[in-house]
Design a protein around this motif. Structure first.
Motif, short mmCIF file in Angstrom:
data_model
loop_
_atom_site.label_atom_id
_atom_site.label_comp_id
_atom_site.label_asym_id
_atom_site.label_seq_id
_atom_site.Cartn_x
_atom_site.Cartn_y
_atom_site.Cartn_z
N ASP A 97 -5.52 -1.83 -5.12
CA ASP A 97 -4.94 -2.31 -3.88
C ASP A 97 -5.96 -3.18 -3.13
O ASP A 97 -6.87 -2.67 -2.49
N GLU A 98 -5.79 -4.47 -3.26
CA GLU A 98 -6.68 -5.44 -2.59
C GLU A 98 -8.15 -5.16 -2.85
O GLU A 98 -8.96 -5.15 -1.92
N SER A 122 0.83 -1.21 0.00
CA SER A 122 0.00 0.00 0.00
C SER A 122 0.86 1.25 0.00
O SER A 122 0.48 2.28 -0.57
MG MG Z 1 -1.93 -2.83 2.01
#
Ligand code: MG
Ligand code: ATP
Lengths: 382, 251
Positions: free
Chosen positions: B170-171, B45
């Motif tokens: 991101d995810e 991240s």
């Molecule tokens: Mg992360």
């Protein structure tokens, strides 16, 4: 003067009462000297309004300036003017207004009459530099309902101005009234602003303060829930930039059982603007099963901006629901990053966050069309 | 050969004086999907945020080139308007701002004078229905009280509307149930094309069944330690990150 007998008494009381101490709780955060009128004023100002539909006039609705009202409806005005009682706060200034006022706004809704469309009025100084003492009187009859947007404007070229205004609102039993004060004075205006609303049985009052202008705005807003079942929604939006200074005091006075008041004030401050909020919830011994809420939130857009918030409770009975909350802080940098990551420049991101912040107040404005109009006024100011 | 869409050259970044990214080099060409997999806290991240110029993350070394242009010092909003999109792992709530107002404002910022209100409304409605969200979604406040799945749908809804040329996701798959994972993956796949590059950060090889990556990178302790094809994801699923976590073992 309006040639009202009580004005002479008020003048004597005003003269007898000393000016407040600079160091008093009421004045230690705001500059008193700048608000004391140098002369006893004859500041000219105009009171205007959009025409009320003819069928409403037939039904007995009155929206006019106070001097005209006194000429045309002397009995009616005399019955209600100066009758909401002496305010606890800014007392000297309230007496000054009562003694010296000669003009203002009169709004009267007879029993049982529903005015569906919002009414609209505004006060604008004529700009001769003398202090103004406008008086607003609103009477909403039993079971009647209405909405009034009452604007304060300055002409484009206007210079410094001092205004000491007082508003009285009387809601009779089962009356429903929304009063929106949209304050857009110019940046050199200074105002004192008193307000006292008295709510009778099951009356419902929505009071919405929108403060956008003025160099200094000092207000004392009192709402008296005097009979059972009365309900007040007290909302405020303040936006200050430059050196603007807001100092607002509110009173939610519960004098009867089963009364409800719900206050939410939000301010956003930029540059070195400042806001002070003090608020008292007072619940009398008789006022059992009362709900009273008070919430004040401030968002600071610059390091030099400042907000103080001082809530107070005086509860003389049990069996009440009472809550107050305070929050002051800068904009959330994670929110700014999120919005900027979608292409919004920082200023635009802040503007959106601010309008969202105010939205929880605006979404409680009872008339939908009004909500948008007010949102537009506010966002224009931001 | 054409200019790469994204070229990260030896990127080092720190937060509060602590180095998190320790020399990352990565090139994504137009049309490619790169998957980035790595353990919790490895800095994935941080990389996403640094690519968008988050002010908290200080770049101490290295460069980011986007379409050949050095954007290392660009402000976040300028990167977004240039065509970079970040689907947040933890989308931020903005109370009082409706989804429709937010997306419209973002589109206006990106499109400038080319923004067409009527087109927007049509497209927005279509995008919502394609992602299986109800119309009431538009009037809710951005991520305010949203479920995990709703937040991720909103991210893809924004991506659909903003049409970036580089999407860092991101995810986006975390917190989604099986059906939602499918809907959201389909949403992403619809946007794939020769112009769009995707950096897909995920913990689960499951997502890669839906969105087939061209390259898989293993990311450990602020560095890419290995890159390979899709089979690398399967290998990670079987063996975990242990073989790569030398530093963790000696520490
Ligand atoms: Mg992360
Ligand atoms: N804003 C921050 N403040 C302090 N430390 C941070 C911050 N952001 C990241 N870190 C630290 O940097 C390291 C990397 O975090 P990062 O969120 O990038 O990991 P990640 O690989 O995305 O993990 P996950 O798989 O759990 O999402 C962690 O040690 C984390 O605590």
């Amino acid at each position: 003067m309006l040639t009202h007998p009580s004005q002479k008494t008020a003048l004597d009381q005003f003269n007898a009462l000393p000016w407040p101490e600079k160091t008093s709780e009421e004045w230690r955060r705001s500059d008193l000297a700048g608000l004391i009128a140098a002369d006893n004023g004859d500041g000219a100002f105009s009171v205007r309004w959009d025409a009320v539909p003819p069928e409403m006039i037939h039904a007995g609705v009155i929206l006019t300036d106070l001097t005209t009202a006194l000429k045309q409806f002397p009995g009616l005005v005399a019955e209600y003017l100066f009758k909401t009682g002496t305010p606890r706060g800014l007392t000297k200034f309230a007496l000054q207004n009562q003694a010296l006022t000669r003009q203002g706004l009169f709004c009267y809704i007879p029993d049982g009459v529903h005015v569906d469309l919002p009414m609209h009025s505004w006060i604008e100084p004529a700009g001769n530099g003398s202090p103004l003492f406008p008086r607003v009187l609103v009477v909403v009859g039993e079971g009647a309902s209405a909405t009034l947007i009452d604007e304060r404007r300055s002409p484009a070229d206007s210079t410094a101005m001092l205004c000491n205004e007082f508003t009285e609102v009387l809601l009779k039993a089962d009356a429903k009234f929304s009063y929106i004060r949209l304050q857009r004075w110019n940046e050199s205006a200074r105002e004192l602003f008193g307000h006292r609303a008295v709510l009778k049985r099951n009356a419902h009052y929505s009071h919405i303060q929108i403060g956008l202008g003025g160099e200094m705005s000092k207000a004392n807003l009192e709402t008296i829930l005097s009979e059972t079942g009365a309900k007040a929604d007290l909302l405020g939006i303040l936006f200050g930039s430059g050196k603007q200074h807001f100092d607002f005091n509110t009173l939610q006075a519960h004098e009867a059982p089963h009364t409800t008041s719900d206050l939410l004030y939000k301010s956003v401050l930029k540059d070195t603007a400042k806001s002070i909020y003090t608020g008292l919830i007072r619940i009398e011994k008789e006022a059992k099963q009362t709900d009273a809420y008070q919430d004040n939130r401030s968002l600071l857009l610059s390091q030099g901006a400042k907000a103080d918030s001082i809530p107070r409770l005086e509860i003389l009975t049990d069996d009440v629901q009472c809550k107050h909350g305070v929050a002051v802080g800068p904009v959330d940098e994670d929110q700014v990053f999120y919005l900027m990551s979608r292409g919004l420049p920082r200023a635009e991101a802040e503007r959106l966050i601010v309008s969202g912040f105010f939205n929880s107040v605006l979404s409680r404005v009872p008339v939908e069309a009004l909500r948008e109009e007010l949102a537009a006024s506010v966002s224009q100011r931001i | 050969m054409s200019t790469p869409l994204l070229e990260i050259q030896d990127l080092h970044a720190e937060i509060d004086g602590k180095e998190i990214l320790k020399g990352i080099s990565l090139t994504i060409n137009k049309g490619q999907v790169h998957a980035l997999m790595g353990p919790n806290g490895s800095g994935k991240s941080t990389l996403s945020n640094a690519l968008l110029g988050h002010p908290k993350y200080k770049i101490t070394q290295g460069k980011i080139l986007f379409n050949g242009q050095d954007i290392t010092d660009w402000k976040t909003d300028a990167r977004a308007r240039a065509g970079i999109f970040l689907g947040f792992q933890y989308p931020i709530a903005v109370s009082g701002v409706s989804v429709a107002n937010f997306v419209r404002t973002a589109m206006k910022s990106c499109a400038g004078a080319n923004f067409q209100a009527k087109e927007f409304r049509k497209e927005f409605k279509a995008a919502m229905s394609a992602l299986g969200v109800e119309e009431s979604f538009a009037t809710r406040y951005v991520n305010d009280g949203f479920s995990g799945g709703e937040k991720k749908r909103l991210e893809i809804l924004q991506m659909t509307m903003l049409k970036p040329t580089l999407a860092i996701l991101d995810e986006t798959d975390s917190g989604l149930d099986i059906d939602a994972l499918k809907t959201v993956s389909e949403g992403i796949n619809r946007l794939r094309g020769p112009e769009l590059g995707i950096l897909l950060i995920t913990h689960y090889q499951r997502l890669l069944n839906y969105i087939l990556p061209d390259v898989v990178h293993v990311f450990v302790d602020g560095k890419i330690v290995r890159s390979g094809g899709k089979e690398l994801a399967l290998e990670l699923e079987a063996k975990g990150y242990a073989p790569y976590e030398k530093t963790a073992v000696t520490a």
